[in-house]
Scaffold this motif. Structure first.
Motif, PDB file in Angstrom:
ATOM      1  N   LEU A  53      54.251  13.697  90.488  1.00  8.37           N
ATOM      2  CA  LEU A  53      54.895  14.837  91.136  1.00  8.37           C
ATOM      3  C   LEU A  53      56.408  14.762  90.943  1.00  8.37           C
ATOM      4  O   LEU A  53      57.051  15.769  90.610  1.00  8.37           O
ATOM      5  CB  LEU A  53      54.538  14.876  92.625  1.00  8.37           C
ATOM      6  CG  LEU A  53      55.250  15.935  93.461  1.00  8.37           C
ATOM      7  CD1 LEU A  53      54.911  17.332  92.967  1.00  8.37           C
ATOM      8  CD2 LEU A  53      54.888  15.777  94.923  1.00  8.37           C
ATOM      9  N   ASP A  54      56.984  13.567  91.122  1.00  9.01           N
ATOM     10  CA  ASP A  54      58.434  13.399  90.961  1.00  9.01           C
ATOM     11  C   ASP A  54      58.881  13.716  89.538  1.00  9.01           C
ATOM     12  O   ASP A  54      59.927  14.331  89.332  1.00  9.01           O
ATOM     13  CB  ASP A  54      58.854  11.971  91.334  1.00  9.01           C
ATOM     14  CG  ASP A  54      58.765  11.712  92.835  1.00  9.01           C
ATOM     15  OD1 ASP A  54      58.798  12.702  93.609  1.00  9.01           O
ATOM     16  OD2 ASP A  54      58.662  10.545  93.226  1.00  9.01           O
TER      17      ASP A  54
ATOM     18  N   GLN B 206      52.953  27.214  89.072  1.00  5.41           N
ATOM     19  CA  GLN B 206      52.289  26.532  90.192  1.00  5.41           C
ATOM     20  C   GLN B 206      53.299  26.211  91.294  1.00  5.41           C
ATOM     21  O   GLN B 206      53.008  26.371  92.482  1.00  5.41           O
ATOM     22  CB  GLN B 206      51.603  25.247  89.708  1.00  5.41           C
ATOM     23  CG  GLN B 206      50.384  25.511  88.848  1.00  5.41           C
ATOM     24  CD  GLN B 206      49.881  24.249  88.157  1.00  5.41           C
ATOM     25  OE1 GLN B 206      50.639  23.324  87.878  1.00  5.41           O
ATOM     26  NE2 GLN B 206      48.590  24.231  87.863  1.00  5.41           N
ATOM     27  N   PHE B 207      54.487  25.769  90.895  1.00  5.63           N
ATOM     28  CA  PHE B 207      55.517  25.421  91.874  1.00  5.63           C
ATOM     29  C   PHE B 207      56.013  26.665  92.605  1.00  5.63           C
ATOM     30  O   PHE B 207      56.191  26.649  93.826  1.00  5.63           O
ATOM     31  CB  PHE B 207      56.682  24.707  91.189  1.00  5.63           C
ATOM     32  CG  PHE B 207      57.778  24.320  92.148  1.00  5.63           C
ATOM     33  CD1 PHE B 207      57.580  23.302  93.073  1.00  5.63           C
ATOM     34  CD2 PHE B 207      59.004  24.969  92.132  1.00  5.63           C
ATOM     35  CE1 PHE B 207      58.586  22.942  93.966  1.00  5.63           C
ATOM     36  CE2 PHE B 207      60.010  24.618  93.021  1.00  5.63           C
ATOM     37  CZ  PHE B 207      59.796  23.601  93.927  1.00  5.63           C
ATOM     38  N   GLU B 208      56.201  27.765  91.881  1.00  2.00           N
ATOM     39  CA  GLU B 208      56.687  28.999  92.501  1.00  2.00           C
ATOM     40  C   GLU B 208      55.679  29.579  93.492  1.00  2.00           C
ATOM     41  O   GLU B 208      56.060  30.195  94.477  1.00  2.00           O
ATOM     42  CB  GLU B 208      57.003  30.044  91.422  1.00  2.00           C
ATOM     43  CG  GLU B 208      58.260  29.713  90.630  1.00  2.00           C
ATOM     44  CD  GLU B 208      58.465  30.613  89.423  1.00  2.00           C
ATOM     45  OE1 GLU B 208      57.548  31.393  89.063  1.00  2.00           O
ATOM     46  OE2 GLU B 208      59.543  30.516  88.814  1.00  2.00           O
TER      47      GLU B 208
ATOM     48  N   ASP C 219      52.808  21.263  96.431  1.00  2.00           N
ATOM     49  CA  ASP C 219      51.347  21.087  96.434  1.00  2.00           C
ATOM     50  C   ASP C 219      50.712  21.631  95.148  1.00  2.00           C
ATOM     51  O   ASP C 219      49.693  21.127  94.691  1.00  2.00           O
ATOM     52  CB  ASP C 219      50.718  21.795  97.636  1.00  2.00           C
ATOM     53  CG  ASP C 219      51.009  21.069  98.944  1.00  2.00           C
ATOM     54  OD1 ASP C 219      51.433  19.890  98.887  1.00  2.00           O
ATOM     55  OD2 ASP C 219      50.814  21.685 100.005  1.00  2.00           O
ATOM     56  N   GLY C 220      51.318  22.651  94.574  1.00  2.00           N
ATOM     57  CA  GLY C 220      50.793  23.223  93.340  1.00  2.00           C
ATOM     58  C   GLY C 220      50.910  22.284  92.162  1.00  2.00           C
ATOM     59  O   GLY C 220      50.218  22.443  91.156  1.00  2.00           O
ATOM     60  N   LEU C 221      51.796  21.290  92.271  1.00  2.00           N
ATOM     61  CA  LEU C 221      52.010  20.339  91.179  1.00  2.00           C
ATOM     62  C   LEU C 221      51.169  19.074  91.317  1.00  2.00           C
ATOM     63  O   LEU C 221      51.173  18.233  90.428  1.00  2.00           O
ATOM     64  CB  LEU C 221      53.494  19.959  91.093  1.00  2.00           C
ATOM     65  CG  LEU C 221      54.448  21.102  90.749  1.00  2.00           C
ATOM     66  CD1 LEU C 221      55.886  20.605  90.800  1.00  2.00           C
ATOM     67  CD2 LEU C 221      54.127  21.707  89.400  1.00  2.00           C
ATOM     68  N   LEU C 222      50.474  18.952  92.431  1.00  2.00           N
ATOM     69  CA  LEU C 222      49.630  17.767  92.623  1.00  2.00           C
ATOM     70  C   LEU C 222      48.412  17.845  91.721  1.00  2.00           C
ATOM     71  O   LEU C 222      47.963  18.941  91.366  1.00  2.00           O
ATOM     72  CB  LEU C 222      49.186  17.664  94.086  1.00  2.00           C
ATOM     73  CG  LEU C 222      50.307  17.373  95.082  1.00  2.00           C
ATOM     74  CD1 LEU C 222      49.783  17.486  96.504  1.00  2.00           C
ATOM     75  CD2 LEU C 222      50.908  16.013  94.829  1.00  2.00           C
TER      76      LEU C 222
END
Length: 103
Positions: A9-10, A44-46, A51-54
């Motif tokens: 995620l980071d 996904q992030f937008e 959570d969308g990036l997990l």
């Protein structure tokens, strides 16, 4: 064929932030990342934030896995029995035909 890389995620957040300041093409080249993957992460992030990036892995409950394996085992047993029954039925028909011819 290469191995599939996994990003934390980071790392994904760092890439998205860097693309804002350095530009998308430069960042994608630096991390050897396809533009399509970059835009998927950005979308996904937008829409869902971090959570969308997990990872979106779907884990199967071990109990469900055991039931599925038992189901497959039972299906094989039934198939084997059906084949055995079909072979015996054919043998009985042939034996009966031979008896009728012998009379």
């Amino acid at each position: 064929m290469g191995t599939r890389r996994q990003f934390t995620l980071d790392q994904k957040m760092q890439i998205l932030r860097e693309a804002e300041s350095e530009g998308m093409l430069t960042t994608c080249r630096k991390f050897d990342l396809s533009q399509a993957l970059f835009y998927r992460w950005k979308h996904q992030f937008e829409h869902k934030g971090k959570d969308g990036l997990l990872p979106q892995y779907k884990t199967i409950d071990p109990e469900l896995r055991a039931i599925q394996q038992e189901n497959e085992r039972l299906k094989r047993i039934v198939a084997d029995q059906a084949l055995e029954l079909a072979v015996k039925t054919e043998l009985l028909k042939k034996t009966e035909q031979l008896r009728m011819q012998g009379r």
